[in-house]
Design a protein around this motif. Structure first.
Motif, PDB file in Angstrom:
ATOM      1  N   TYR A 160     -17.288  -1.737  -2.161  1.00 49.78           N
ATOM      2  CA  TYR A 160     -17.254  -0.547  -1.330  1.00 49.78           C
ATOM      3  C   TYR A 160     -17.668  -0.832   0.109  1.00 49.78           C
ATOM      4  CZ  TYR A 160     -18.161   4.195   0.251  1.00 49.78           C
ATOM      5  OH  TYR A 160     -18.149   5.372   0.946  1.00 49.78           O
ATOM      6  N   ALA A 161     -18.662  -1.684   0.267  1.00 42.23           N
ATOM      7  CA  ALA A 161     -19.208  -1.915   1.605  1.00 42.23           C
ATOM      8  C   ALA A 161     -18.169  -2.586   2.503  1.00 42.23           C
ATOM      9  CB  ALA A 161     -20.465  -2.768   1.532  1.00 42.23           C
ATOM     10  N   ALA A 162     -17.436  -3.554   1.941  1.00 46.04           N
ATOM     11  CA  ALA A 162     -16.473  -4.306   2.745  1.00 46.04           C
ATOM     12  C   ALA A 162     -15.132  -3.590   2.831  1.00 46.04           C
ATOM     13  CB  ALA A 162     -16.275  -5.695   2.154  1.00 46.04           C
ATOM     14  N   PHE A 163     -15.062  -2.461   2.198  1.00 50.12           N
ATOM     15  CA  PHE A 163     -13.837  -1.663   2.181  1.00 50.12           C
ATOM     16  C   PHE A 163     -13.496  -1.201   3.591  1.00 50.12           C
ATOM     17  CE2 PHE A 163     -11.786   2.437   1.948  1.00 50.12           C
ATOM     18  CZ  PHE A 163     -10.922   2.345   0.882  1.00 50.12           C
ATOM     19  N   SER A 164     -12.243  -1.382   4.003  1.00 50.68           N
ATOM     20  CA  SER A 164     -11.859  -0.874   5.319  1.00 50.68           C
ATOM     21  C   SER A 164     -10.509  -0.165   5.258  1.00 50.68           C
ATOM     22  CB  SER A 164     -11.800  -1.999   6.343  1.00 50.68           C
ATOM     23  OG  SER A 164     -10.661  -2.778   6.151  1.00 50.68           O
ATOM     24  N   VAL A 165     -10.402   0.864   6.041  1.00 47.08           N
ATOM     25  CA  VAL A 165      -9.159   1.618   6.100  1.00 47.08           C
ATOM     26  C   VAL A 165      -8.023   0.701   6.532  1.00 47.08           C
ATOM     27  CG1 VAL A 165      -7.976   3.488   7.284  1.00 47.08           C
ATOM     28  CG2 VAL A 165     -10.337   3.766   6.576  1.00 47.08           C
ATOM     29  N   GLU A 166      -8.360  -0.199   7.410  1.00 45.30           N
ATOM     30  CA  GLU A 166      -7.375  -1.149   7.920  1.00 45.30           C
ATOM     31  C   GLU A 166      -6.739  -1.949   6.775  1.00 45.30           C
ATOM     32  OE1 GLU A 166      -8.026  -1.498  11.609  1.00 45.30           O
ATOM     33  OE2 GLU A 166      -7.215  -3.470  12.105  1.00 45.30           O
ATOM     34  N   SER A 167      -7.585  -2.459   5.900  1.00 46.51           N
ATOM     35  CA  SER A 167      -7.074  -3.248   4.791  1.00 46.51           C
ATOM     36  C   SER A 167      -6.237  -2.405   3.850  1.00 46.51           C
ATOM     37  CB  SER A 167      -8.227  -3.865   4.005  1.00 46.51           C
ATOM     38  OG  SER A 167      -8.996  -4.673   4.848  1.00 46.51           O
ATOM     39  N   VAL A 168      -6.682  -1.193   3.610  1.00 49.86           N
ATOM     40  CA  VAL A 168      -5.933  -0.324   2.713  1.00 49.86           C
ATOM     41  C   VAL A 168      -4.549  -0.078   3.293  1.00 49.86           C
ATOM     42  CG1 VAL A 168      -5.791   1.964   1.683  1.00 49.86           C
ATOM     43  CG2 VAL A 168      -7.972   0.783   1.790  1.00 49.86           C
ATOM     44  N   ALA A 169      -4.496   0.193   4.578  1.00 53.31           N
ATOM     45  CA  ALA A 169      -3.203   0.440   5.221  1.00 53.31           C
ATOM     46  C   ALA A 169      -2.303  -0.782   5.077  1.00 53.31           C
ATOM     47  CB  ALA A 169      -3.409   0.780   6.692  1.00 53.31           C
ATOM     48  N   ALA A 170      -2.875  -1.949   5.290  1.00 52.51           N
ATOM     49  CA  ALA A 170      -2.087  -3.171   5.177  1.00 52.51           C
ATOM     50  C   ALA A 170      -1.586  -3.342   3.751  1.00 52.51           C
ATOM     51  CB  ALA A 170      -2.928  -4.371   5.598  1.00 52.51           C
ATOM     52  N   ARG A 171      -2.493  -3.136   2.800  1.00 53.74           N
ATOM     53  CA  ARG A 171      -2.138  -3.336   1.405  1.00 53.74           C
ATOM     54  C   ARG A 171      -1.065  -2.347   0.958  1.00 53.74           C
ATOM     55  NH1 ARG A 171      -4.978  -5.593  -3.281  1.00 53.74           N
ATOM     56  NH2 ARG A 171      -6.928  -5.941  -2.165  1.00 53.74           N
ATOM     57  N   ALA A 172      -1.173  -1.147   1.481  1.00 55.20           N
ATOM     58  CA  ALA A 172      -0.212  -0.113   1.083  1.00 55.20           C
ATOM     59  C   ALA A 172       1.042  -0.179   1.963  1.00 55.20           C
ATOM     60  CB  ALA A 172      -0.856   1.264   1.185  1.00 55.20           C
ATOM     61  N   ARG A 173       1.047  -1.093   2.869  1.00 54.90           N
ATOM     62  CA  ARG A 173       2.147  -1.254   3.812  1.00 54.90           C
ATOM     63  C   ARG A 173       2.468   0.065   4.514  1.00 54.90           C
ATOM     64  NH1 ARG A 173       5.756  -4.391   4.059  1.00 54.90           N
ATOM     65  NH2 ARG A 173       4.953  -6.497   4.027  1.00 54.90           N
ATOM     66  N   THR A 174       1.432   0.651   5.041  1.00 54.90           N
ATOM     67  CA  THR A 174       1.627   1.870   5.813  1.00 54.90           C
ATOM     68  C   THR A 174       0.751   1.803   7.051  1.00 54.90           C
ATOM     69  OG1 THR A 174       1.551   4.283   5.755  1.00 54.90           O
ATOM     70  CG2 THR A 174      -0.182   3.115   4.594  1.00 54.90           C
ATOM     71  N   GLY A 175       0.732   2.836   7.828  1.00 55.67           N
ATOM     72  CA  GLY A 175      -0.090   2.839   9.024  1.00 55.67           C
ATOM     73  C   GLY A 175      -1.392   3.564   8.787  1.00 55.67           C
ATOM     74  N   LYS A 176      -2.367   3.294   9.629  1.00 53.51           N
ATOM     75  CA  LYS A 176      -3.659   3.944   9.449  1.00 53.51           C
ATOM     76  C   LYS A 176      -3.546   5.459   9.614  1.00 53.51           C
ATOM     77  CE  LYS A 176      -5.922   1.386  12.481  1.00 53.51           C
ATOM     78  NZ  LYS A 176      -7.096   1.064  13.307  1.00 53.51           N
ATOM     79  N   ALA A 177      -2.683   5.872  10.512  1.00 54.93           N
ATOM     80  CA  ALA A 177      -2.562   7.311  10.781  1.00 54.93           C
ATOM     81  C   ALA A 177      -2.213   8.081   9.517  1.00 54.93           C
ATOM     82  CB  ALA A 177      -1.521   7.544  11.864  1.00 54.93           C
ATOM     83  N   SER A 178      -1.357   7.498   8.704  1.00 57.89           N
ATOM     84  CA  SER A 178      -0.944   8.181   7.478  1.00 57.89           C
ATOM     85  C   SER A 178      -2.125   8.365   6.534  1.00 57.89           C
ATOM     86  CB  SER A 178       0.143   7.379   6.772  1.00 57.89           C
ATOM     87  OG  SER A 178       1.255   7.252   7.632  1.00 57.89           O
ATOM     88  N   ILE A 179      -3.092   7.509   6.651  1.00 57.46           N
ATOM     89  CA  ILE A 179      -4.289   7.650   5.813  1.00 57.46           C
ATOM     90  C   ILE A 179      -5.227   8.683   6.428  1.00 57.46           C
ATOM     91  CG2 ILE A 179      -6.299   6.457   4.903  1.00 57.46           C
ATOM     92  CD1 ILE A 179      -4.650   3.930   4.752  1.00 57.46           C
ATOM     93  N   TYR A 180      -5.485   8.543   7.712  1.00 56.13           N
ATOM     94  CA  TYR A 180      -6.420   9.473   8.358  1.00 56.13           C
ATOM     95  C   TYR A 180      -5.902  10.908   8.307  1.00 56.13           C
ATOM     96  CZ  TYR A 180      -9.422   5.811  10.156  1.00 56.13           C
ATOM     97  OH  TYR A 180     -10.307   4.774  10.270  1.00 56.13           O
ATOM     98  N   ARG A 181      -4.576  11.046   8.273  1.00 56.85           N
ATOM     99  CA  ARG A 181      -4.023  12.387   8.199  1.00 56.85           C
ATOM    100  C   ARG A 181      -4.468  13.076   6.906  1.00 56.85           C
ATOM    101  NH1 ARG A 181       1.296  11.069   8.664  1.00 56.85           N
ATOM    102  NH2 ARG A 181       0.960  10.577  10.846  1.00 56.85           N
TER     103      ARG A 181
END
Lengths: 220, 220, 220, 220
Positions: free
Chosen positions: B48-69
């Motif tokens: 959890y601590a090393a978890f980053s939105v950036e990595s999730v976006a990369a892994r999901a092959r999407t952009g960060k905005a789609s997550i923050y939305r």
DNA sequence: CCTTAATCGAGACGGTACGTCGTGTCTTTAT
DNA sequence: ATAAAGACACGACGTACCGTCTCGATTAAGG
């Protein structure tokens, strides 16, 4: 290249004009205390998440290197800061070698320790401590450290109370085990984590009278 | 003018000229599922601590905005990810309507539930869950969600076991209270948070035989 | 852990109250120009040694990352900044395709270019350029870059002058070689590096009349 | 109080308990030599830009203070190091009183001196020297020192050769001036600073046959 | 010979800048 | 309109050196 042919700066070095003494450069223990105090202040003011080594260094008027030299991680720094500021079991008269007055019953002693746990958990420092545990979720070493520093002393204090209770005939002879000693802290911490609401005196009372007492009492 | 032939130019935006088909752009629910799956994978792999939105976006092959939305904070994203991936109470035999065989004693039932708690807590998802819980310290909504989703079913199941035990004469009549029902989960969760080591079968056994049984048993 | 569960800051985001327009976030070329201007200002004010990417970022009101994304090293950034601000040979009427008035003799043209070299070398930017060469001492790529950007154009301009001189019968036919074209810049740069004192007009005159003219003149 | 059991304590200052004898502590001149040797090694290995006082101290097994006590700046330290390690002019046959054999023509003598310049400039020490020179851009004292130590002897040697050439009828009578004598070193140094690549024998040959010879030869 | 004053070695100290990473916002392009 | 991609402004990270400083341990010299 790397670093610095950083201009030979015209060393200001003026001793903060107005300062009485030049505020001797601190070292060793004095510096360490200053850093811990700054870290505690920082964690109390902005919380654990917003806590930064940079701010601590600024607040303690030292360099980051002096902090990193001593504490490899933010969590350990905060842990030490808490350790230095939080009351220890001994401070509240429940340390392993503290004498407890004859007139205090086991139940009263349990109340006292229960209330202390709640009080500490409810303080800003308590919030920080819980946050440190977050960090410990993936960090075995840190988890052990927390156990040693925070829980072990309380466990010992509780064990002491139970043993005293056995001597007084209030506790059944086989109840003084670490597992039993952990029950009260576990319940209170768990309760705190669950609902995040202040724990009332009644709840502490319930935990003791409905769980601890039935669990340990001599069936005499 | 002669401007910056040196500057590393942002690479031309050509859509990976070798890709045959661009794998249909996802949206709505499909995209959401992909993000949650990526978030769960991320939290399981790096914690959890090393978890980053950036990595999730990369892994999901999407952009960060789609997550923050969709998720304003890391914690809510992780919680939703867990919610989507964790087994429901019924899946693990703890649903309110799960039947327990006649031949099973109260002690055996307690063991079964203790082991289930430990198994879930020990999974990667469990680690994430503990972290979210601790993160949720200041967030009542999250706290409630976790309580309702993870702890309430267990409390209910335990209460059920205690009431069944009273009916069978194995449990003293006044022991079936929420406070008592919380003791076992509290001990196991606390133990897990403390040392972050796997909980052995022995420890579960101890918790039950040294605490739960003495606490609830009818004094025959 | 790594970075940041950095407190959710209460985004100020106020558009600098009073600002007419919200000062659109710059990107691409506009941002690049702003950075180069800031870098040039910085190098002119504090010199190359005290130059820091940090200050440039602050002066350009951008982040360091936006700089590092474009220029991997301090030296290349400064080089580009100089390139953008320094006069090119064409600017002073000596570019390869610049027409030189009939009435100008080869000797006069050499003077003109010599004075330009001296003027540039003597400016703050010139000092910076010399410092960049320091960096290039161990860096082949950088050295080549400097050659291409600064010296090659001047070499070309000089070659042009020599060829024009051949056509006019003022220069012997085999004198228009790169080696010869490098003599004047080499002497002036060397002289500057050696003593670090301003080069007088006389010295330029000497270099031309005692070296360049004897070297290239037709013996007619 | 319970202060910082976590803090990484400064290790006890025991003098490497296994070391048999502590290898005599150096001082004065011996220490100075050791530091200069270390500085030279450092500048030869990592170059001037990456050179750090810290590394020199480590390599010389001394403290930084012992260095700062002697050399206020990096440039002076390096310069002294070079001064101590570089061959003197006489060592490489450029001393003012070195005799040149009758059978050697002026052109051959120029070649010899050109090759010597190139050899020295190409050595690791030469690279360091170029760097110090460029660093010295704002430091008149350093500039003079370098001039006197490195360039003056060469200028003198070259003048000597030119005068000898006049006597032999190979050089036109008015060519023996400091300005002319500086042309060859200027070209080679400039060439080196520009591209930082090894200078081939051909290039030296070209510089001499295309520039020096036409420049100085008697028109006979 | 034994002090006594230098000065050495080691490295802590208060700083500055480094180059990297992740945040949450914003812009652009292509569905 | 919304997705994907990623640039942008920002701030903190943890490291490397800076030049100054303190602290014993060693020495060379002087009494």
């Amino acid at each position: 290249m790397a670093t610095s042919e950083t201009a030979r700066r015209v060393k200001a070095n003026s001793p903060a004009p107005g300062a009485v003494a030049v505020a001797q450069r601190r070292r060793g223990a004095a510096l360490e205390r200053a850093i811990l105090a700054a870290a505690f202040a920082e964690v109390s003011h902005v919380g654990y998440a917003a806590f930064s080594v940079e701010s601590v260094a600024a607040r303690a008027r030292t360099g980051k290197a002096s902090i990193y030299r001593r504490w490899p991680t933010k969590a350990e720094l905060v842990l030490d800061a808490l350790d230095a500021e939080l009351p220890s079991p001994r401070d509240i008269g429940l340390g392993p070698d503290c004498h407890i007055d004859e007139s205090v019953t086991t139940e009263q002693a349990l109340h006292r320790i229960g209330e202390t746990i709640v009080r500490v958990l409810s303080s800003p420092a308590g919030a920080a401590m819980r946050a440190v545990k977050l960090e410990a979720v993936d960090d075995l070493k840190l988890a052990d450290l927390i156990d040693q520093r925070f829980h072990e002393p309380r466990r010992a204090a509780l064990l002491g109370i139970l043993e005293r209770g056995i001597a007084r005939g209030e506790v059944r002879p086989d109840a003084a085990t670490p597992v039993v000693a952990d029950v009260l802290p576990a319940m209170l911490v768990h309760r705190m984590l669950l609902t995040n609401e202040p724990i009332s005196a009644d709840e502490v009372h319930n935990a003791i009278s409905l769980v601890m007492i039935p669990l340990v009492q001599a069936h005499g």
